[in-house]
Design an enzyme around this catalytic site. Structure first.
Site, PDB file in Angstrom:
ATOM      1  N   SER A  12       0.833  -1.203   0.000  1.00  0.00           N
ATOM      2  CA  SER A  12       0.000   0.000   0.000  1.00  0.00           C
ATOM      3  C   SER A  12       0.866   1.251   0.000  1.00  0.00           C
ATOM      4  O   SER A  12       1.660   1.481   0.913  1.00  0.00           O
ATOM      5  CB  SER A  12      -0.900   0.024   1.234  1.00  0.00           C
ATOM      6  OG  SER A  12      -1.514   1.299   1.325  1.00  0.00           O
ATOM      7  N   HIS A  37      -1.245  -1.225  -4.248  1.00  0.00           N
ATOM      8  CA  HIS A  37      -2.526  -0.830  -3.653  1.00  0.00           C
ATOM      9  C   HIS A  37      -2.503   0.668  -3.398  1.00  0.00           C
ATOM     10  O   HIS A  37      -1.570   1.188  -2.773  1.00  0.00           O
ATOM     11  CB  HIS A  37      -2.714  -1.607  -2.348  1.00  0.00           C
ATOM     12  CG  HIS A  37      -4.042  -1.421  -1.697  1.00  0.00           C
ATOM     13  ND1 HIS A  37      -5.175  -2.111  -2.079  1.00  0.00           N
ATOM     14  CD2 HIS A  37      -4.435  -0.629  -0.659  1.00  0.00           C
ATOM     15  CE1 HIS A  37      -6.192  -1.761  -1.315  1.00  0.00           C
ATOM     16  NE2 HIS A  37      -5.768  -0.862  -0.445  1.00  0.00           N
ATOM     17  N   ASP A  39      -4.685   3.797  -1.834  1.00  0.00           N
ATOM     18  CA  ASP A  39      -5.804   4.130  -0.955  1.00  0.00           C
ATOM     19  C   ASP A  39      -6.291   5.546  -1.194  1.00  0.00           C
ATOM     20  O   ASP A  39      -5.544   6.505  -0.992  1.00  0.00           O
ATOM     21  CB  ASP A  39      -5.363   4.003   0.513  1.00  0.00           C
ATOM     22  CG  ASP A  39      -5.198   2.558   0.931  1.00  0.00           C
ATOM     23  OD1 ASP A  39      -6.151   1.794   0.759  1.00  0.00           O
ATOM     24  OD2 ASP A  39      -4.102   2.204   1.406  1.00  0.00           O
ATOM     25  N   MET A  41      -8.957   8.344   0.014  1.00  0.00           N
ATOM     26  CA  MET A  41      -9.835   8.691   1.143  1.00  0.00           C
ATOM     27  C   MET A  41     -10.404  10.096   0.970  1.00  0.00           C
ATOM     28  O   MET A  41      -9.688  10.989   0.496  1.00  0.00           O
ATOM     29  CB  MET A  41      -9.037   8.622   2.444  1.00  0.00           C
ATOM     30  CG  MET A  41      -8.344   7.290   2.661  1.00  0.00           C
ATOM     31  SD  MET A  41      -7.567   7.219   4.285  1.00  0.00           S
ATOM     32  CE  MET A  41      -6.664   5.666   4.141  1.00  0.00           C
ATOM     33  N   HIS A  70      -8.303   1.485  -4.160  1.00  0.00           N
ATOM     34  CA  HIS A  70      -9.299   1.259  -3.104  1.00  0.00           C
ATOM     35  C   HIS A  70      -9.951   2.593  -2.761  1.00  0.00           C
ATOM     36  O   HIS A  70      -9.333   3.452  -2.136  1.00  0.00           O
ATOM     37  CB  HIS A  70      -8.555   0.652  -1.894  1.00  0.00           C
ATOM     38  CG  HIS A  70      -9.376   0.493  -0.667  1.00  0.00           C
ATOM     39  ND1 HIS A  70      -8.809   0.218   0.565  1.00  0.00           N
ATOM     40  CD2 HIS A  70     -10.712   0.544  -0.446  1.00  0.00           C
ATOM     41  CE1 HIS A  70      -9.759   0.114   1.477  1.00  0.00           C
ATOM     42  NE2 HIS A  70     -10.920   0.315   0.894  1.00  0.00           N
ATOM     43  N   MET A  72     -12.245   4.839  -0.724  1.00  0.00           N
ATOM     44  CA  MET A  72     -12.951   4.986   0.560  1.00  0.00           C
ATOM     45  C   MET A  72     -13.699   6.305   0.491  1.00  0.00           C
ATOM     46  O   MET A  72     -13.279   7.321   1.060  1.00  0.00           O
ATOM     47  CB  MET A  72     -11.934   4.953   1.713  1.00  0.00           C
ATOM     48  CG  MET A  72     -11.434   3.551   1.991  1.00  0.00           C
ATOM     49  SD  MET A  72      -9.881   3.512   2.901  1.00  0.00           S
ATOM     50  CE  MET A  72      -8.734   3.549   1.526  1.00  0.00           C
ATOM     51  N   MET A 141     -11.815  -5.778   4.870  1.00  0.00           N
ATOM     52  CA  MET A 141     -10.927  -4.946   5.683  1.00  0.00           C
ATOM     53  C   MET A 141     -10.648  -5.652   7.009  1.00  0.00           C
ATOM     54  O   MET A 141     -11.569  -6.135   7.672  1.00  0.00           O
ATOM     55  CB  MET A 141     -11.582  -3.584   5.979  1.00  0.00           C
ATOM     56  CG  MET A 141     -11.758  -2.668   4.782  1.00  0.00           C
ATOM     57  SD  MET A 141     -10.236  -2.301   3.877  1.00  0.00           S
ATOM     58  CE  MET A 141      -9.211  -1.573   5.163  1.00  0.00           C
ATOM     59  N   ASP A 179      -6.811  -6.380   3.961  1.00  0.00           N
ATOM     60  CA  ASP A 179      -6.154  -5.073   4.002  1.00  0.00           C
ATOM     61  C   ASP A 179      -6.222  -4.527   5.420  1.00  0.00           C
ATOM     62  O   ASP A 179      -7.320  -4.296   5.939  1.00  0.00           O
ATOM     63  CB  ASP A 179      -6.899  -4.147   3.021  1.00  0.00           C
ATOM     64  CG  ASP A 179      -6.324  -2.748   2.960  1.00  0.00           C
ATOM     65  OD1 ASP A 179      -5.263  -2.497   3.552  1.00  0.00           O
ATOM     66  OD2 ASP A 179      -6.959  -1.901   2.279  1.00  0.00           O
ATOM     67  N   GLY A 180      -5.036  -4.327   6.021  1.00  0.00           N
ATOM     68  CA  GLY A 180      -4.972  -3.715   7.343  1.00  0.00           C
ATOM     69  C   GLY A 180      -4.273  -4.610   8.347  1.00  0.00           C
ATOM     70  O   GLY A 180      -4.734  -5.714   8.625  1.00  0.00           O
TER      71      GLY A 180
HETATM   72  C1  DX5 Z   1      -6.415   1.532   5.606  1.00  0.00           C
HETATM   73  C2  DX5 Z   1      -5.963   1.281   4.188  1.00  0.00           C
HETATM   74  C3  DX5 Z   1      -4.870   0.295   4.088  1.00  0.00           C
HETATM   75  C4  DX5 Z   1      -3.607   0.694   4.771  1.00  0.00           C
HETATM   76  C5  DX5 Z   1      -2.984  -0.545   5.339  1.00  0.00           C
HETATM   77  O1  DX5 Z   1      -7.495   2.395   5.584  1.00  0.00           O
HETATM   78  O2  DX5 Z   1      -7.058   0.803   3.404  1.00  0.00           O
HETATM   79  O3  DX5 Z   1      -4.621  -0.067   2.738  1.00  0.00           O
HETATM   80  O4  DX5 Z   1      -2.675   1.300   3.912  1.00  0.00           O
HETATM   81  O5  DX5 Z   1      -1.882  -0.181   6.081  1.00  0.00           O
HETATM   82  P1  DX5 Z   1      -1.145  -1.181   7.076  1.00  0.00           P
HETATM   83  O6  DX5 Z   1      -0.658  -2.350   6.262  1.00  0.00           O
HETATM   84  O7  DX5 Z   1      -0.065  -0.345   7.629  1.00  0.00           O
HETATM   85  O8  DX5 Z   1      -2.164  -1.624   8.095  1.00  0.00           O
HETATM   86 ZN    ZN Z   2      -6.665  -0.086   1.303  1.00  0.00          ZN
END
Ligand code: DX5
Ligand code: ZN
Length: 223
Positions: A12, A37, A39, A41, A70, A72, A141, A179-180
């Protein structure tokens, strides 16, 4: 290709140095990986802001990686076109906000991308069952989305089993992504419960030896 493994590690970009994102993408390629990946937001669906389509478009000519985007967002339908044009290869959208999920998933494919549906840790597997015949990826998630570096949620494991069972029973082929909080150890637990695609932000980018991390997570031998 992810040598000698049919599992996928998608680092990510959230955990990369944001002043040097293209270098972050290059570091992923250098470990013999093929997915990145990304993200996105919006500050509403999740309490944080990250990258817009302009950032994805700027990275596109600098990387051959498969961009796993991804979203969000409260209203992803308004943005799928922008991210497809920016160079996303796969766009995943959350089930939790109210909008036409089926139409948005279809639109993503019309735009030439693969599609995915995402569930937060507390959302039951059944919430996405009606959509699963029309998706390329399901993302469960394993933290509440919004920030990297959180702890893995063990309580999500039974949901992975349910989503893997549904896939088998219905002869479907979607990727099952987590993911996470994914580390070598938590990734192994997810794999044991049916996951095949692993997002790792902190564990990849902060690893003292990224190659060793990727090899261990994918159970592959590259050196
Ligand atoms: C969280 C994201 C993840 C995040 C994961 O909202 O969707 O993709 O980057 O990070 P780590 O691997 O550090 O938990
Ligand atoms: Zn993500």
């Amino acid at each position: 290709m992810d040598a000698s493994s049919d599992h996928i590690l998608a680092p990510s970009l959230l955990a990369a140095d944001h002043s040097a994102l293209a270098e972050g993408a290059r570091a992923v390629e250098q470990q013999g990986l093929s997915w990145l990946h990304i993200d996105i937001m919006d500050g509403h669906f999740v309490p944080n802001l990250t990258f817009g389509p302009g950032v994805v478009a700027a990275l596109r000519p600098k990387s051959t990686l498969f961009f796993d985007v991804h979203l969000m967002l409260d209203n992803p339908g308004a943005f799928v076109e922008a991210f497809a044009h920016a160079g996303a290869n796969l766009i995943s959208i959350h089930i939790e906000p109210e909008y036409d999920h089926a139409a948005t998933l279809e639109r993503i494919r019309e735009l030439g991308c693969r599609n995915g549906i995402v569930l937060n840790p507390d959302t039951p597997a059944e919430a996405v069952f009606p959509l699963l015949k029309s998706v390329d990826l399901v993302l469960a998630m394993t933290v509440q989305p919004g920030f990297g570096g959180q702890s893995f949620r063990e309580d999500v494991l039974p949901k992975l089993t349910a989503l893997a069972e549904f896939r088998k029973q219905n002869g479907l082929r979607y990727h099952l992504e987590v993911d996470g909080g994914v580390t070598v150890e938590t990734g192994r637990r997810c794999r044991e419960h049916g996951a095949d695609t692993f997002v790792a932000g902190t564990a990849f980018f902060k690893a003292p030896d990224r190659r060793a991390f990727a090899d261990a997570l994918l159970d592959r031998k590259t050196r």
